[in-house]
Design an enzyme around this catalytic site. Sequence first.
Site, mmCIF file in Angstrom:
data_model
loop_
_atom_site.group_PDB
_atom_site.id
_atom_site.type_symbol
_atom_site.label_atom_id
_atom_site.label_comp_id
_atom_site.label_asym_id
_atom_site.label_seq_id
_atom_site.Cartn_x
_atom_site.Cartn_y
_atom_site.Cartn_z
ATOM 1 N N ASP A 134 -29.477 44.703 23.202
ATOM 2 C CA ASP A 134 -29.022 45.687 22.418
ATOM 3 C C ASP A 134 -30.392 46.490 21.723
ATOM 4 O O ASP A 134 -31.557 45.997 22.119
ATOM 5 C CB ASP A 134 -28.146 45.126 21.219
ATOM 6 N N TRP A 135 -29.870 47.318 21.145
ATOM 7 C CA TRP A 135 -31.130 48.348 20.569
ATOM 8 C C TRP A 135 -32.402 47.708 20.034
ATOM 9 O O TRP A 135 -32.023 47.030 18.933
ATOM 10 C CB TRP A 135 -30.402 49.268 19.421
#
Length: 752
Positions: free
Chosen positions: A287-288
Amino acid sequence: MKNTAIRSLIIAFCFLPLTAFSQKTSVQNIDRRVEELLAKMTVDEKIGQLNQVVGDISTGTDVKQDNLLNQIRAGKVGSVLSHTNFENKIVMQRVAVKETRLGIPIVFGFDVIHGYKTIFPIPLAQAAGWNLAAIEAGERIAATEAAADGQNWAFAPMVDITHDPRWGRVMEGAGEDPYYGSRVAEARVRGFQGADLSLPNTVAACAKHFAGYGFVEGGRDYNTVDMSEQRLRETVLPPFEAAARAGSATFMNAFNTLNGVPASMNKHLVTDILRGEWGWNGLVVSDWDSFGETVEHGAAEDDTDASAKCLAAGSDMDMAGGTFQLGLKKALEQGRVTQQQIDEAVRRTLRFKFSLGLFDDPFRYLDPKRREQTLEKPEYRQAARAMAAESMVLLKNDGGVLPLDPAGPFKKIALIGPYANSIGNKDYMSFWTLGLGMRDYDSTKVVTPAMALKPALEKLGFEVTITEICLDANCDEKDYSAALNAARAADLVIACVGERGYDCGESRSVNTLELPRGQERLLQIAARGNKPAVMVLFNSRPLVFPWAMENVPAILVAWQPGFEAGNALTDVLTGKVNPSGKLPITFPRSTGQIPMYYNHLSTGRPQAQFGEMWKSGYLDMPNTPAYPFGFGLSYTTFSYSDIKLNKAAINKGETLEASVTVTNTGNVAGAEVVQCYIRDLFADISRPVKELKGFEKIKLAPGESRTVTFKLTEKDLSYWNDQTKFKADPGKFKVFVGGSSVDVKVADFELK
Ligand code: BGC
C-alpha cells in the site's frame, strides 16, 4: 514431492482457467519471454521494475519524487499510479518503450472504486442491492472507461470485512459478512477482468488490503490490528480467498500490523497463506509507502531492513514510498535478500505486464479515438441510476407515507436539508472519485435530488418548494426558521440529511456515528410544523439517529448514490422502483454499541431481555441494533412458509435442501432478498448465533409465490477449528430462512 507442494500445484492449476493465463501455451509463451528478458536485466533495472511512482494526483502522505520522465528514462519506474492526464500517459509510455535500454512498458494503476468517469453508488451501497450481476456489470463499465483512459490496473475491490462503521473505509467494502463479502469480491473481480486481461476493455483487479485492515482498533484508520487466527480465517480471509480463486491478478498489502507484524512484511499472510495454501501466484503491491512505514511501525530499522523484510515476506512492488529504490540493492549486497528473491518479484511483475498485453502493444490502452468514443456513454448512466435505486434501503414507512401518491393527502412538498441540492464537496459521491480529479471536478455531472425531484413531482401534480439550507456545524438559526416555515407551508417534508461526500473514504474515520447535531435539530424543528416527514439519508456508513427513528415516519437510506443520485431517489420516492435493498451491515442504536455484527458468539450469558442482570448487556442500552443485517422494507409485503427440509439428517458428503415458499402479499410487484443462515448448536469451540450461507433475490408480482431452495453441504457447516483446519463437527444444527437476519423461519437438522 511434499503433500503441501502437490496441493499448491493442484490449486494453482485450478486457478489458471479463470485468469488471463488461460491457455497453457500462452502461459508457457509468457514464461519463456519473461525469462529471456530477465536474463538481460541489470540489478538496477530489476529494482526499477519493482518501483511504482505517483502520477499527477496524490492519495496519501507526501512523497518526495524526482521528475517522472527522468525517472522513467533512467529505468527506475515499473509502474505509475494515480495519473489522470491521458496525453501525459502516452508520453510516459513512449519514453519507457523507446528511451530505455530494454523498452519495458509501464503499467498504470488507479483507484477505480465506484466507477471511473461515470460515478456509481459507493461499494457499500452496491452491496445493499444484493444483485451480483449488477455489481459485475458495473465494474465492467468502470473497467471499460478506465482502460479507455489508459489505466491497466484497478486498485479494487477492497474486500475488507469490518465490524466498525467509524472506520472511514467501510464505504469501500461489502459490509460485515464474510460469505456475502466473498460473493461480491468474485463479482467485482469478474467485472474488472472480464474474460481476458489483454483485451482493451479490461483492467486487472487488486484484492485489498491484505489483511485485517477493517479491524483497526477503535475504527481509527491505520491503527493496530490484533485478532485470533480463528477470526482471521473465518471473517477476514474468505473474501480474499474468493478473489484469488476468481483470478484476481494482484493483491495489495495493508497498512496495519497484524498481531504485531506489519502486513507488508507478514510472511504468514503473503507467503504461507496467499501463495502457499491458496497457491496464488500473482503480483503483490504494497500500500502507499507501507514498506517504508514498517520503520515507523518499529519493525524495521531503515530502508534496507524494510526492503529485505518486505521482499522476503513475499511482497513484490513498492507503491509510492521509494523504499526499494533506497534499500533493496543494499539489502542484496549485504546478503539480506537473494538475487533469486528479487528475480521472483520481477518475474511476477513482467508476467503481469505480459498478461495485460503491454509487451505486444504498449499503446493498446492509449488510443485517443477509443477514449473519445468510450467515456461516459448514456447507457452507463442508466446502469448507474438503476444500481443506485436498487441499493436504497427503506428502513421505515409508517402509515405508507411512501411512495408519493398524487391521489394521496400530500400535495405540497417541501424539500429541505443540506443535501437537497448540494453541488461540490463531492456530495453524493466520495473522496474516491479520482477519475474526476480531486476537488475541482465538473460538479454539473451530478443530478441532485432537487434537480430531479422537482420536475418529476410537478409533472405528477405535486407542488414542490425547495428550501436551500446550509446545514452542518456552521448552520445558524435562520436555517431552522426557514425549515420551519417550509414545513408549515407544506403537507409533507422531505429532508435530505447525512454526510458530505468528501468526508467518505480513506483517512476519514469518525468517533461518533450520530447524525450531525444541526441536522437532527433541523428535523426536530421541521416537525414542529406538524407535517409528516421522509428522512433521506446520504451516508457512507451506518449512522445513528435515535430521534428520527422514533419520530420520523419514513426513513430511506440512499447512501452516496453517485452521479444519478437525484434520478434514482426520484424513482424510489415515486414508486417507479420499489425499494429492495437490504442492509449489508448492522445499523447500531448508538456508537457505544460498536462492534456490533449479527454473526457474533452467544457468550456464556446471553441477555434475552434488556435490563436482565448478570447477563451480557449494558445498563443503558439494549443489545439489539437499530436496524439489523439483512433488513430492508418494500412497498409490498412478503410472507414466508415454514421451512421444508429434504431430510432431517445428512451424512458427510450429502446435501441438505431447505425450501421455503415466498409470497408477495401486497398490491405491487417487488423483489425480496431471501436469506439462508445456519447455527452450529455445539461444536468443539463456540460458534456464531447465525451465519449467512446463501441468498437469492427474487421478483414477485402481487399474489405470486415462488419456492426457493438452499443447498447446504458439509463445507457450509465447517469452521476453523482449534487444530488449525476447516472441518465440520457432527451434531445438531439450525437452519434459518427469511427476509433479514432476525426475521426468519427455523428448522433443525443433524450432521451425522
Ligand atoms: C490506499 C489504497 C489505495 C492507494 C493508492 C492508499 O492510501 O490505502 O487503497 O489504492 O492509496 O491510492
